[in-house]
Design a protein around this motif. Structure first.
Motif, PDB file in Angstrom:
ATOM      1  N   UNK A 103      12.701  82.564  27.548  1.00 42.20           N
ATOM      2  CA  UNK A 103      12.305  81.290  28.151  1.00 42.20           C
ATOM      3  C   UNK A 103      13.528  80.415  28.394  1.00 42.20           C
ATOM      4  N   UNK A 104      13.388  79.511  29.342  1.00 45.55           N
ATOM      5  CA  UNK A 104      14.414  78.500  29.595  1.00 45.55           C
ATOM      6  C   UNK A 104      13.911  77.155  29.088  1.00 45.55           C
ATOM      7  N   UNK A 105      14.803  76.172  29.071  1.00 48.41           N
ATOM      8  CA  UNK A 105      14.375  74.814  28.712  1.00 48.41           C
ATOM      9  C   UNK A 105      13.362  74.286  29.728  1.00 48.41           C
ATOM     10  N   UNK A 106      13.562  74.622  30.990  1.00 47.83           N
ATOM     11  CA  UNK A 106      12.595  74.216  32.017  1.00 47.83           C
ATOM     12  C   UNK A 106      11.234  74.862  31.777  1.00 47.83           C
ATOM     13  N   UNK A 107      11.235  76.120  31.330  1.00 53.40           N
ATOM     14  CA  UNK A 107       9.959  76.798  31.038  1.00 53.40           C
ATOM     15  C   UNK A 107       9.188  76.044  29.958  1.00 53.40           C
ATOM     16  N   UNK A 108       9.913  75.605  28.934  1.00 58.97           N
ATOM     17  CA  UNK A 108       9.256  74.910  27.829  1.00 58.97           C
ATOM     18  C   UNK A 108       8.783  73.519  28.255  1.00 58.97           C
ATOM     19  N   UNK A 114       4.188  70.348  29.993  1.00 56.82           N
ATOM     20  CA  UNK A 114       3.618  69.579  31.110  1.00 56.82           C
ATOM     21  C   UNK A 114       2.488  70.351  31.788  1.00 56.82           C
ATOM     22  N   UNK A 115       2.093  71.470  31.205  1.00 61.55           N
ATOM     23  CA  UNK A 115       0.950  72.203  31.742  1.00 61.55           C
ATOM     24  C   UNK A 115       1.214  72.873  33.072  1.00 61.55           C
ATOM     25  N   UNK A 116       2.400  73.522  33.184  1.00 60.25           N
ATOM     26  CA  UNK A 116       2.761  74.287  34.388  1.00 60.25           C
ATOM     27  C   UNK A 116       2.907  73.413  35.634  1.00 60.25           C
ATOM     28  N   UNK A 117       3.653  72.315  35.486  1.00 63.97           N
ATOM     29  CA  UNK A 117       3.936  71.472  36.638  1.00 63.97           C
ATOM     30  C   UNK A 117       5.291  71.836  37.247  1.00 63.97           C
ATOM     31  N   UNK A 118       5.406  71.640  38.545  1.00 66.10           N
ATOM     32  CA  UNK A 118       6.673  71.881  39.236  1.00 66.10           C
ATOM     33  C   UNK A 118       7.645  70.785  38.828  1.00 66.10           C
ATOM     34  N   UNK A 119       8.905  71.162  38.549  1.00 63.76           N
ATOM     35  CA  UNK A 119       9.878  70.227  37.984  1.00 63.76           C
ATOM     36  C   UNK A 119      10.120  69.015  38.870  1.00 63.76           C
ATOM     37  N   UNK A 120      10.498  69.232  40.126  1.00 65.47           N
ATOM     38  CA  UNK A 120      10.880  68.125  41.000  1.00 65.47           C
ATOM     39  C   UNK A 120       9.772  67.835  42.002  1.00 65.47           C
ATOM     40  N   UNK A 121       8.615  67.447  41.526  1.00 64.55           N
ATOM     41  CA  UNK A 121       7.500  67.128  42.417  1.00 64.55           C
ATOM     42  C   UNK A 121       6.773  65.869  41.969  1.00 64.55           C
ATOM     43  N   UNK A 127       2.446  74.673  39.300  1.00 67.85           N
ATOM     44  CA  UNK A 127       2.952  75.978  39.711  1.00 67.85           C
ATOM     45  C   UNK A 127       1.815  76.821  40.271  1.00 67.85           C
ATOM     46  N   UNK A 128       2.122  77.578  41.301  1.00 66.65           N
ATOM     47  CA  UNK A 128       1.096  78.430  41.897  1.00 66.65           C
ATOM     48  C   UNK A 128       0.785  79.633  41.018  1.00 66.65           C
ATOM     49  N   UNK A 129       1.843  80.249  40.449  1.00 68.98           N
ATOM     50  CA  UNK A 129       1.622  81.474  39.672  1.00 68.98           C
ATOM     51  C   UNK A 129       2.414  81.420  38.361  1.00 68.98           C
ATOM     52  N   UNK A 130       1.957  80.635  37.381  1.00 71.91           N
ATOM     53  CA  UNK A 130       2.625  80.644  36.075  1.00 71.91           C
ATOM     54  C   UNK A 130       2.404  81.990  35.384  1.00 71.91           C
ATOM     55  N   UNK A 131       3.307  82.357  34.506  1.00 69.32           N
ATOM     56  CA  UNK A 131       3.196  83.640  33.809  1.00 69.32           C
ATOM     57  C   UNK A 131       1.991  83.652  32.878  1.00 69.32           C
ATOM     58  N   UNK A 132       1.555  84.850  32.503  1.00 69.53           N
ATOM     59  CA  UNK A 132       0.432  84.985  31.575  1.00 69.53           C
ATOM     60  C   UNK A 132       0.776  84.351  30.229  1.00 69.53           C
ATOM     61  N   UNK A 133       2.034  84.492  29.801  1.00 71.29           N
ATOM     62  CA  UNK A 133       2.480  83.902  28.533  1.00 71.29           C
ATOM     63  C   UNK A 133       2.388  82.384  28.596  1.00 71.29           C
ATOM     64  N   UNK A 134       2.813  81.823  29.717  1.00 68.65           N
ATOM     65  CA  UNK A 134       2.750  80.365  29.879  1.00 68.65           C
ATOM     66  C   UNK A 134       1.315  79.876  29.888  1.00 68.65           C
ATOM     67  N   UNK A 135       0.446  80.569  30.597  1.00 65.94           N
ATOM     68  CA  UNK A 135      -0.964  80.162  30.645  1.00 65.94           C
ATOM     69  C   UNK A 135      -1.591  80.191  29.260  1.00 65.94           C
ATOM     70  N   UNK A 136      -1.138  81.133  28.439  1.00 64.21           N
ATOM     71  CA  UNK A 136      -1.718  81.317  27.113  1.00 64.21           C
ATOM     72  C   UNK A 136      -1.258  80.244  26.129  1.00 64.21           C
ATOM     73  N   UNK A 137      -0.014  79.767  26.270  1.00 60.12           N
ATOM     74  CA  UNK A 137       0.556  78.906  25.235  1.00 60.12           C
ATOM     75  C   UNK A 137       0.920  77.496  25.716  1.00 60.12           C
ATOM     76  N   UNK A 138       0.552  77.139  26.931  1.00 64.26           N
ATOM     77  CA  UNK A 138       0.805  75.783  27.419  1.00 64.26           C
ATOM     78  C   UNK A 138      -0.276  74.837  26.906  1.00 64.26           C
TER      79      UNK A 138
END
Length: 232
Positions: A103-108, A114-121, A127-138
């Motif tokens: 993971x990166x700091x941005x991923x965290x 932030x629940x899979x939000x795009x950084x500069x928006x 995000x359109x397609x967050x990873x399965x890991x992110x969906x599970x632990x966000x």
């Protein structure tokens, strides 16, 4: 007949790993400059099942990910201060391993907290397609106060505190109040307000201008109904 006694080998009890507790220990280890290599290894080798059992609520997720983020920022800067020169690379490089996932700091920050939000928006786009890991632990629901708990390594960032699950709500409230006290400036004569740029960068996280006024009124940064002119 001689009695043959067979010795039963001693089995050492294995203490189950508490990922949330581990995140707290990791942060303390980094802050007090102790060797955290063993904790980083445990963090990397956690199973997703272990993580899922521990991160069973948004409070647990916020506690875990805030501590890991702040600990790893400090750890990586201690290892190589020059890595911060290229900030784009610093925050996007996948140098943090949690339960086998890089993971990166941005991923965290933008994925988990932030629940899979795009950084500069501005907080408007997911995000359109967050990873399965992110969906599970966000987190299931964004708590805008996390912006006042994450320390990105800059001088103006919030202070680094150790967060614990039992008191996470109170701690986030305290961190928010402390940050706003020092980083906002209201001029009653001109009815103008200076805010940190993160209020602009992530404006929809705070509910836009209306939500920003509301949260600042609740913390007595501005008078109720004043609606001052905002600069960042």
């Amino acid at each position: 007949m001689a009695l043959l006694l067979l010795a039963t080998p001693m089995v050492k009890a294995v203490t189950p790993v508490n990922p949330v507790g581990l995140s707290m220990e990791l942060l303390n280890g980094v802050r007090y400059k102790t060797d955290v290599s063993g904790m980083l290894k445990v963090l990397a080798e956690l199973s997703e099942d272990q993580l899922a059992v521990a991160l069973n609520s948004d409070d647990a997720k916020k506690t875990f990910w805030i501590n890991v983020y702040n600990a790893m920022i400090q750890h990586q800067l201690a290892q190589d201060t020059s890595s911060y020169v290229n900030r784009w690379k610093f925050f996007r490089s996948k140098n943090i391993v949690v339960a086998g996932q890089k993971l990166s700091f941005d991923d965290i920050e933008h994925g988990m907290l932030r629940g899979s939000k795009v950084k500069w928006a501005g907080g408007f786009i997911h995000k359109l397609v967050p990873s399965a890991f992110e969906r599970k632990f966000r987190v299931a629901e964004l708590d805008w106060r996390v912006h006042f708990a994450l320390n990105c390594g800059a001088m103006s960032c919030p202070a680094v505190f150790q967060y614990n699950q039992a008191e996470i709500d109170k701690q986030l409230e305290n961190s928010t109040n402390l940050f706003l006290m020092f980083e906002t400036s209201y001029d009653s004569t001109a009815n103008s307000l200076q805010l940190p740029k993160l209020f602009s960068w992530f404006r929809n996280d705070f509910g836009g201008k209306k939500g920003t006024y509301k949260l600042l009124e609740a913390r007595e940064i501005i008078p109720v109904g004043s609606k001052p002119k905002i600069t960042y």
